[in-house]
Design a protein around this motif. Structure first.
Motif, PDB file in Angstrom:
ATOM      1  N   UNK A 718      32.441  45.625  35.957  1.00 28.22           N
ATOM      2  CA  UNK A 718      33.355  46.070  37.144  1.00 28.22           C
ATOM      3  C   UNK A 718      32.537  46.260  38.449  1.00 28.22           C
ATOM      4  N   UNK A 719      31.120  45.984  38.631  1.00 31.30           N
ATOM      5  CA  UNK A 719      30.697  46.082  39.808  1.00 31.30           C
ATOM      6  C   UNK A 719      30.571  44.366  40.356  1.00 31.30           C
ATOM      7  N   UNK A 720      31.106  43.430  39.587  1.00 33.05           N
ATOM      8  CA  UNK A 720      31.259  42.096  39.942  1.00 33.05           C
ATOM      9  C   UNK A 720      32.712  41.973  40.210  1.00 33.05           C
ATOM     10  N   UNK A 721      33.951  42.622  39.894  1.00 29.21           N
ATOM     11  CA  UNK A 721      35.146  42.216  39.964  1.00 29.21           C
ATOM     12  C   UNK A 721      35.515  41.774  41.518  1.00 29.21           C
ATOM     13  N   UNK A 722      35.260  42.458  42.535  1.00 30.28           N
ATOM     14  CA  UNK A 722      35.405  42.291  43.683  1.00 30.28           C
ATOM     15  C   UNK A 722      34.890  40.812  44.451  1.00 30.28           C
ATOM     16  N   UNK A 723      33.758  40.632  43.844  1.00 30.18           N
ATOM     17  CA  UNK A 723      33.137  39.354  44.219  1.00 30.18           C
ATOM     18  C   UNK A 723      33.757  38.154  43.384  1.00 30.18           C
ATOM     19  N   UNK A 724      34.302  38.339  42.178  1.00 29.44           N
ATOM     20  CA  UNK A 724      34.987  37.328  41.467  1.00 29.44           C
ATOM     21  C   UNK A 724      36.519  37.202  42.466  1.00 29.44           C
ATOM     22  N   UNK A 725      37.107  37.996  42.816  1.00 30.23           N
ATOM     23  CA  UNK A 725      38.262  38.095  43.784  1.00 30.23           C
ATOM     24  C   UNK A 725      38.034  37.446  44.860  1.00 30.23           C
ATOM     25  N   UNK A 726      36.746  37.650  45.464  1.00 28.08           N
ATOM     26  CA  UNK A 726      36.676  36.739  46.602  1.00 28.08           C
ATOM     27  C   UNK A 726      36.333  35.471  46.404  1.00 28.08           C
ATOM     28  N   UNK A 727      35.970  34.959  45.301  1.00 27.87           N
ATOM     29  CA  UNK A 727      35.660  33.487  44.728  1.00 27.87           C
ATOM     30  C   UNK A 727      37.146  33.050  44.652  1.00 27.87           C
ATOM     31  N   UNK A 728      37.771  33.638  43.787  1.00 24.40           N
ATOM     32  CA  UNK A 728      39.356  33.377  43.592  1.00 24.40           C
ATOM     33  C   UNK A 728      40.007  32.988  44.962  1.00 24.40           C
ATOM     34  N   UNK A 729      39.810  33.801  46.182  1.00 24.61           N
ATOM     35  CA  UNK A 729      40.435  33.584  47.254  1.00 24.61           C
ATOM     36  C   UNK A 729      39.869  32.493  47.887  1.00 24.61           C
ATOM     37  N   UNK A 730      38.445  32.309  47.887  1.00 25.45           N
ATOM     38  CA  UNK A 730      37.597  31.301  48.640  1.00 25.45           C
ATOM     39  C   UNK A 730      38.082  29.892  48.022  1.00 25.45           C
ATOM     40  N   UNK A 731      38.294  29.683  46.835  1.00 22.38           N
ATOM     41  CA  UNK A 731      38.725  28.499  46.005  1.00 22.38           C
ATOM     42  C   UNK A 731      40.087  28.080  46.107  1.00 22.38           C
ATOM     43  N   UNK A 732      41.008  28.824  46.823  1.00 21.62           N
ATOM     44  CA  UNK A 732      42.608  28.835  46.771  1.00 21.62           C
ATOM     45  C   UNK A 732      43.212  28.890  45.615  1.00 21.62           C
ATOM     46  N   UNK A 733      42.620  29.600  44.622  1.00 22.21           N
ATOM     47  CA  UNK A 733      43.074  29.995  43.467  1.00 22.21           C
ATOM     48  C   UNK A 733      44.401  31.244  43.731  1.00 22.21           C
ATOM     49  N   UNK A 734      43.906  32.021  44.246  1.00 24.99           N
ATOM     50  CA  UNK A 734      44.827  33.005  44.672  1.00 24.99           C
ATOM     51  C   UNK A 734      44.963  33.184  46.206  1.00 24.99           C
ATOM     52  N   UNK A 735      46.148  33.549  46.604  1.00 22.44           N
ATOM     53  CA  UNK A 735      46.473  33.823  47.903  1.00 22.44           C
ATOM     54  C   UNK A 735      46.877  35.333  48.175  1.00 22.44           C
ATOM     55  N   UNK A 736      47.042  35.744  49.504  1.00 27.24           N
ATOM     56  CA  UNK A 736      47.369  36.988  49.889  1.00 27.24           C
ATOM     57  C   UNK A 736      49.074  36.916  50.179  1.00 27.24           C
ATOM     58  N   UNK A 737      49.969  37.845  49.548  1.00 28.18           N
ATOM     59  CA  UNK A 737      51.524  38.011  50.271  1.00 28.18           C
ATOM     60  C   UNK A 737      51.247  39.181  51.335  1.00 28.18           C
ATOM     61  N   UNK A 738      51.786  38.974  52.353  1.00 23.85           N
ATOM     62  CA  UNK A 738      51.891  39.944  53.471  1.00 23.85           C
ATOM     63  C   UNK A 738      53.292  40.806  53.272  1.00 23.85           C
ATOM     64  N   UNK A 739      53.497  41.823  54.024  1.00 25.41           N
ATOM     65  CA  UNK A 739      54.691  42.593  53.933  1.00 25.41           C
ATOM     66  C   UNK A 739      56.029  41.598  54.051  1.00 25.41           C
ATOM     67  N   UNK A 740      55.897  40.464  55.016  1.00 24.12           N
ATOM     68  CA  UNK A 740      57.068  39.534  55.271  1.00 24.12           C
ATOM     69  C   UNK A 740      57.244  38.644  54.066  1.00 24.12           C
ATOM     70  N   UNK A 741      56.191  38.829  52.949  1.00 26.77           N
ATOM     71  CA  UNK A 741      56.384  37.989  51.802  1.00 26.77           C
ATOM     72  C   UNK A 741      55.991  36.535  52.117  1.00 26.77           C
ATOM     73  N   UNK A 742      55.139  36.467  53.326  1.00 26.64           N
ATOM     74  CA  UNK A 742      54.433  35.171  53.652  1.00 26.64           C
ATOM     75  C   UNK A 742      53.139  35.107  52.804  1.00 26.64           C
TER      76      UNK A 742
END
Length: 787
Positions: A718-742
């Motif tokens: 659990x202490x590493x979960x945020x670090x993993x999320x950051x990795x997934x964002x850094x590599x382009x595997x995940x993106x963030x959807x904003x309120x306008x669905x962009x």
């Protein structure tokens, strides 16, 4: 087990399948019997029991059966080594291959995904004997795969490299270089999976195939050996000179047992390659085979290889000269960083070739790999204090750079010094100093680096043993590292450089060959010391009025994650190969396409050439944009996606890429990407191994709670979960959807991870993470709008 089928009393179909699963063998036997009854006199299958009795010459009748058949049917539920070889042989003999797989048997499905060959060929699924009978009695197009037979005379040898490099691979490739044969290769560190279309193209254009059989007792070995056997089958089917090396104790499959060359010592490898070189020469002296007629534009189109190492001889004709290239070739940087597939090696090759075009320059293209430093790391650095380690490794790199500059000067002027009185005496003095006792000057750079690191490790063991916390004085480091009088050697090199323009020391491959357990602090220190040593050599030489440039090409993610704690982080003169403009990638693809078209089409724009090769839209999206959107903005991925789609279209003789071809190509590419990115993540975060596979069947949009649960299911603390999320964002595997669905991916925000982190923090528990569409086909994720 193998069977022959007589079709219509004239045509025969050869059927191959593994017999280690008795229930599966029973289904196949029953399916064949039903097919006989269904087809009557028109179609008749005759079983042929495959026997593994030692001493029986079974391979000849098997290959003769393939040659006399109209097409070949092969079951790949299990990847039997002999069947894999026979599939390759059949394709090489221009026989149509019809692959089948049992849907309810897991078999080697997971391994097949890692291998990469069979899903890029395509296969038919059967549930039971009735389904198999239906497949066998249905029409099977006997038309074989078409491929160009023109030889690549500039790089005539093709090598399938093992997953972990070592002394054997070093000897193999260095002996090829000694024979003055350039080679192309499949490198698992660059491409996680081997495409069947690429393997066929590479073998067809080669005058020699060099392979190394590992004996598949481990899964990674089995994956490599499966690729090796497929390529060996292709090569034998096409009649190419082929050398398959194996250790004397290796258990070799029956089909290739008689042709494998065994070795026990490196001298045996040298002898085998010496004989192999003569076969290559003889093959090259033959006239080019008659080009195949009636090829479609796609079948005849050659766009080069996604891996720059395989395009050294042709890359210059379609290289896109970016601002990063201009800065590097002017010597304004000492670091070029970029993600895997961003084009670091392509830029490395072009900088090397550009600077080397001026004969007054001295250009070193050095490619150290992790395994060459393994003994140094394990036997010395593990026992030294941090300060002592830094001191020793910096001295090691500085010494190595000086030696390699010396080696290049002696190599470059080997003949010229005999006719130039200005450098003759300097050359002879430098040569005498360089060839000292205790330093190996034989082989290529890889062998010299390996020998030097092993010599230092042996000397350390004799002097200091394996006591932890050892501190070394400056004199001890000097005695341990140097075999030469370094000050004298440096003065001689400096004097010699008075007759040269500039020195360029280029380092590539620094992120390859590292431990499968990930990159650790010692690796970071080794990289840091190389950069420091390069800058020190530059400063020392410039004091004497010489122009020296040391440039290292490394992966951006490795640099970011490992160098962040360095005091000098961010101070280096560096450029980043970060692609953000889709039009630049489109132009890169255009240059590739143009290189494979007639010279009269040189100035054709992308909008004119693309519709000739591919349908304009897929699912309502313009197809080039569709491909680029899934490329993670990496040039190699764009080329690879197009190559996959082109391969499927060419197999079916389509005039242009159709919707079904693009869909299959994207699926094959997605599987490639899944395997490659899993390896990339593991490099910098070992606990994330197989993490991406836990997203199988997940929704495309994920709330923070769902994402956290998925990551935890992969065994991440659990202490590493945020670090993993950051990795997934850094590599382009995940993106963030904003309120306008962009949707914002890392390449949409200029590769600034902080932007995505702030967006996620603002949304808090309402944050929506989106899986990049490039990964969805491989993970079974459907494109829906539900969270």
């Amino acid at each position: 087990m193998t069977m022959e089928a007589t079709i219509g009393g004239v045509d025969k179909a050869f059927v191959a399948y593994p017999s280690r699963d008795s229930s599966l063998a029973g289904i196949i036997a029953e399916g064949v019997a039903k097919a006989n009854r269904m087809s009557g006199k028109r179609l008749r299958y005759t079983p042929w029991e495959f026997n593994d009795v030692a001493g029986n010459p079974l391979i000849s009748p098997i290959l003769e059966g393939i040659e006399s058949s109209k097409f070949v049917v092969a079951d790949i539920t299990y990847l039997n080594p002999n069947v894999v070889y026979e599939i390759g042989f059949a394709i090489g003999r221009s026989r149509r291959c019809f692959l089948i797989r049992h849907s309810h048997t897991e078999g080697d499905k997971r391994v097949a995904r890692e291998v990469g060959i069979f899903d890029t060929l395509g296969y038919d699924i059967y549930d039971d004997s009735d389904g198999l009978a239906g497949s066998l009695t249905a029409y099977v197009d006997p038309k074989p795969l078409a491929f160009s037979t023109a030889l690549d005379r500039l790089a005539p040898v093709y090598v399938v490299e093992p997953p972990t490099k070592g002394g054997v691979t070093t000897v193999m490739t260095s002996r090829l270089k000694k024979a003055r044969y350039k080679y192309r290769s499949f490198n698992p560190a660059e491409d996680a999976r081997l495409s069947a279309a690429d393997a066929i193209r590479q073998v067809a254009s080669s005058a020699g195939i060099l392979l190394y059989f590992l004996d598949g007792s481990q899964e990674t070995n089995f994956i490599h050996d499966t690729r090796t056997l497929f390529v060996a089958g292709l090569a034998h089917g096409m009649g190419k000179p082929t050398l398959i090396l194996a250790h004397g104790s290796a258990d070799i499959p029956l089909d290739v047992r008689d042709v494998v060359k065994r070795f026990g010592r490196s001298e045996d490898i040298i002898d085998h390659i010496a004989a192999f070189s003569l076969e290559i020469t003889e093959h090259l002296q033959q006239a080019d085979p008659t080009p195949l007629k009636d090829l479609t534009p796609l079948q005849s189109l050659q766009i080069g290889d996604p891996t720059a190492e395989n395009e050294m001889t042709t890359l210059g004709s379609y290289f896109l000269r970016t601002d990063q290239y201009s800065k590097a070739v002017r010597g304004e940087v000492n670091l070029v960083v970029g993600r895997k597939g961003a084009g670091k090696t392509a830029l490395f090759i072009q900088v090397r070739d550009k600077t080397r075009s001026d004969k007054r320059n001295v250009v070193l293209d050095l490619k150290p790999e992790g395994y060459q430093l393994l003994k140094l790391k394990e036997d010395i650095l593990a026992h030294l204090t941090q300060g002592a380690s830094h001191h020793l490794v910096t001295a090691f790199w500085e010494y190595l750079i000086l030696l390699e500059i010396t080696y290049k000067l002696l190599e470059k002027d080997h003949s010229a010094h005999k006719f130039d009185h200005e450098i003759r005496d300097l050359y002879l003095e430098l040569e005498q100093t360089y060839k000292t006792e205790g330093y190996s000057v034989e082989g290529d750079f890889s062998e010299r680096l390996l020998a030097l690191s092993q010599r230092i490790a042996q000397d350390y063991a004799q002097r200091f043993g394996d006591t932890d916390g050892t501190k070394l004085s400056t004199d001890q480091v000097t005695q341990l590292v140097y075999s030469h009088d370094v000050r004298h050697l440096r003065r001689q090199v400096s004097a010699y450089l008075e007759h040269k323009q500039s020195v360029w020391v280029l380092f590539d491959n620094l992120d390859k060959g590292w431990s499968t357990q990930g990159v650790d602090a010692v690796d970071a220190m080794v990289l840091r010391c190389l950069i420091d040593a390069g800058r020190k050599v530059e400063r020392d030489m410039r004091k004497d009025g010489h122009i020296v440039h040391c440039i290292a090409f490394i992966r951006n993610d490795v640099y970011e994650h490992l160098m962040r704690q360095s005091a000098d982080y961010g101070k280096e003169m560096r450029v980043a190969l970060d692609w953000t403009d889709p039009d630049m990638l489109r132009e890169l693809l255009r240059l590739r396409l143009m290189s494979g078209l007639p010279a009269s089409s040189v100035n054709v724009g992308f909008d004119q050439i693309w519709p000739q090769l591919c349908i304009s839209h897929y699912k309502g999206e313009e197809t080039s944009a569709y491909i680029i959107e899934r490329s993670l903005m990496r040039p190699r991925n764009v080329i690879k996606m197009f190559a996959h789609a082109k391969g499927f279209a060419a197999n079916l003789a389509h005039q242009k890429i159709q919707e079904s071809d693009l869909e299959k190509g994207i699926r094959a590419y997605s599987q490639d990407l899944l395997v490659e990115l899993d390896h990339e993540l593991t490099d910098v975060f070992p606990d994330s191994r197989d993490l991406l596979y836990h997203f199988i069947d997940a929704p495309p949009q994920l709330t923070e709670a769902v994402l956290t649960e998925l990551i935890a299911s992969a065994g991440i603390e659990s202490s590493d979960v945020q670090r993993v999320i950051d990795f997934l964002l850094y590599y382009g595997i995940l993106g963030i959807q904003d309120s306008a669905e962009h949707i914002h991916y890392i390449f949409n925000v200029n590769y600034d991870l902080k932007v995505l982190q702030v967006r996620a923090a603002r949304a808090k528990s309402d944050a929506v993470y989106v899986m990049n569409p490039a990964f969805r086909p491989a993970l079974g994720i459907r494109d829906t709008n539900s969270v």
